[in-house]
Design an enzyme around this catalytic site. Sequence first.
Site, PDB file in Angstrom:
ATOM      1  N   ASN A 286       9.048  21.124 -39.309  1.00 45.53           N
ATOM      2  CA  ASN A 286       9.298  22.161 -38.303  1.00 45.53           C
ATOM      3  C   ASN A 286       9.409  23.488 -39.041  1.00 45.53           C
ATOM      4  O   ASN A 286      10.408  23.737 -39.707  1.00 45.53           O
ATOM      5  CB  ASN A 286      10.606  21.823 -37.562  1.00 45.53           C
TER       6      ASN A 286
ATOM      7  N   LYS B 120       9.701  26.375 -37.813  1.00 46.48           N
ATOM      8  CA  LYS B 120      10.540  27.354 -37.095  1.00 46.48           C
ATOM      9  C   LYS B 120       9.832  28.718 -37.051  1.00 46.48           C
ATOM     10  O   LYS B 120       8.614  28.768 -36.959  1.00 46.48           O
ATOM     11  CB  LYS B 120      11.917  27.450 -37.740  1.00 46.48           C
TER      12      LYS B 120
ATOM     13  N   HIS C  95      15.086  20.958 -29.515  1.00 46.74           N
ATOM     14  CA  HIS C  95      15.688  21.228 -30.833  1.00 46.74           C
ATOM     15  C   HIS C  95      17.029  21.928 -30.625  1.00 46.74           C
ATOM     16  O   HIS C  95      17.181  22.736 -29.707  1.00 46.74           O
ATOM     17  CB  HIS C  95      14.747  22.100 -31.665  1.00 46.74           C
TER      18      HIS C  95
ATOM     19  N   GLU D 282      18.356  24.329 -31.996  1.00 49.02           N
ATOM     20  CA  GLU D 282      18.292  25.802 -31.981  1.00 49.02           C
ATOM     21  C   GLU D 282      17.828  26.314 -30.620  1.00 49.02           C
ATOM     22  O   GLU D 282      18.222  27.400 -30.196  1.00 49.02           O
ATOM     23  CB  GLU D 282      17.387  26.292 -33.125  1.00 49.02           C
TER      24      GLU D 282
ATOM     25  N   GLU E   9      19.228  14.674 -35.006  1.00 49.54           N
ATOM     26  CA  GLU E   9      19.527  15.771 -35.920  1.00 49.54           C
ATOM     27  C   GLU E   9      20.953  16.256 -35.682  1.00 49.54           C
ATOM     28  O   GLU E   9      21.195  17.059 -34.766  1.00 49.54           O
ATOM     29  CB  GLU E   9      18.565  16.934 -35.669  1.00 49.54           C
TER      30      GLU E   9
ATOM     31  N   GLY F 238      19.920  22.772 -41.867  1.00 49.48           N
ATOM     32  CA  GLY F 238      19.909  23.972 -42.697  1.00 49.48           C
ATOM     33  C   GLY F 238      21.176  24.206 -43.499  1.00 49.48           C
ATOM     34  O   GLY F 238      21.349  25.273 -44.087  1.00 49.48           O
TER      35      GLY F 238
ATOM     36  N   SER G 129      18.703  18.666 -43.285  1.00 47.49           N
ATOM     37  CA  SER G 129      18.793  18.810 -44.740  1.00 47.49           C
ATOM     38  C   SER G 129      18.133  17.669 -45.521  1.00 47.49           C
ATOM     39  O   SER G 129      18.614  17.273 -46.585  1.00 47.49           O
ATOM     40  CB  SER G 129      20.254  18.991 -45.168  1.00 47.49           C
TER      41      SER G 129
HETATM   42  C1  PEP Z   1      15.291  21.139 -38.374  1.00 46.60           C
HETATM   43  O1  PEP Z   1      15.374  22.311 -38.072  1.00 46.60           O
HETATM   44  O2  PEP Z   1      14.773  20.347 -37.575  1.00 46.60           O
HETATM   45  C2  PEP Z   1      15.842  20.710 -39.652  1.00 46.60           C
HETATM   46  C3  PEP Z   1      16.070  19.451 -39.825  1.00 46.60           C
HETATM   47  O3  PEP Z   1      16.083  21.691 -40.584  1.00 46.60           O
HETATM   48  P1  PEP Z   1      16.505  21.468 -42.129  1.00 46.60           P
HETATM   49  O4  PEP Z   1      15.619  20.367 -42.676  1.00 46.60           O
HETATM   50  O5  PEP Z   1      16.242  22.778 -42.780  1.00 46.60           O
HETATM   51  O6  PEP Z   1      17.932  21.064 -42.125  1.00 46.60           O
END
Ligand code: PEP
Length: 252
Positions: free
Chosen positions: A11, A13, A96, A98, A166, A172, A211
């Site tokens: 992703n 973003k 997601h 976000e 997630e 992040g 992460s």
């Molecule tokens: C994500 O935004 O779906 C995500 C898992 O981000 P990160 O891997 O940076 O934690």
Amino acid sequence: MTTPKALVAGNWKMNGLKSAATEIMRLNDLVKEGGARCDILICPAFTLISTLCDINSEYVAIGAQDCHMNMNGAHTGDISAEMIKDLGCGHIIVGHSERRADHGEMNETVNAKASAAQSVGLKAIICVGETIEERKAGRALNVVTSQVKASIPSGAVVENTIIAYEPVWAIGSGLTPTATDVEEVHNAVRDVLLERFSDHGTQINILYGGSVKASNALELMSVNNVNGALVGGASLKADDFYGIISAYNEIG
Ligand code: PEP
């Protein structure tokens, strides 16, 4: 029961300009050389989808990060699932955290967006996950299973449904749940899928996201009922992302 072929999805973003096309070409070359025992997907910003689809990578599929719940009409600035399909995508991420946080998307909206994606023949990657407060309060399983139940459209079938667990606090942040915690949630999600789709529920990919990086991918991807990863930061550079993909070369 067989397990589904793993999917490692990136992703991007709100990152990347046209020059990021070189990352797809590099990723394609890395997979060609080193192999991959999983499917590979990159979901860039809308502005890059066409450019990246035109590369026609042999190994890297291109998807989207969101869609509108309607197919067309007076929705300034929005993009429909049909438009995304028209560009050559096969997947759309919906729900997601976000989007849930920045745009106030609730399960009902996520369900409608997943339904829009599925209605045009695309796979919906439905994201779910608890906040740190919910985890500390011992509510993680309850929150996640409720989100899964409410976000899967009534017309969904196993072929067009993917779940991404997630934990919001892991995205992040560099923090990850323990393998035991991941397994507990993924097993609970699997139970919901078995209830909903009977035995066919075994064939739905449940991705872990939050992460994931090359150094922890093998441990996280080896967990029972983890069928791939959704990766943010570590998907932006082909070499980093291939480090995650290649964990599957060890898992087999
Ligand atoms: C994500 O935004 O779906 C995500 C898992 O981000 P990160 O891997 O940076 O934690």
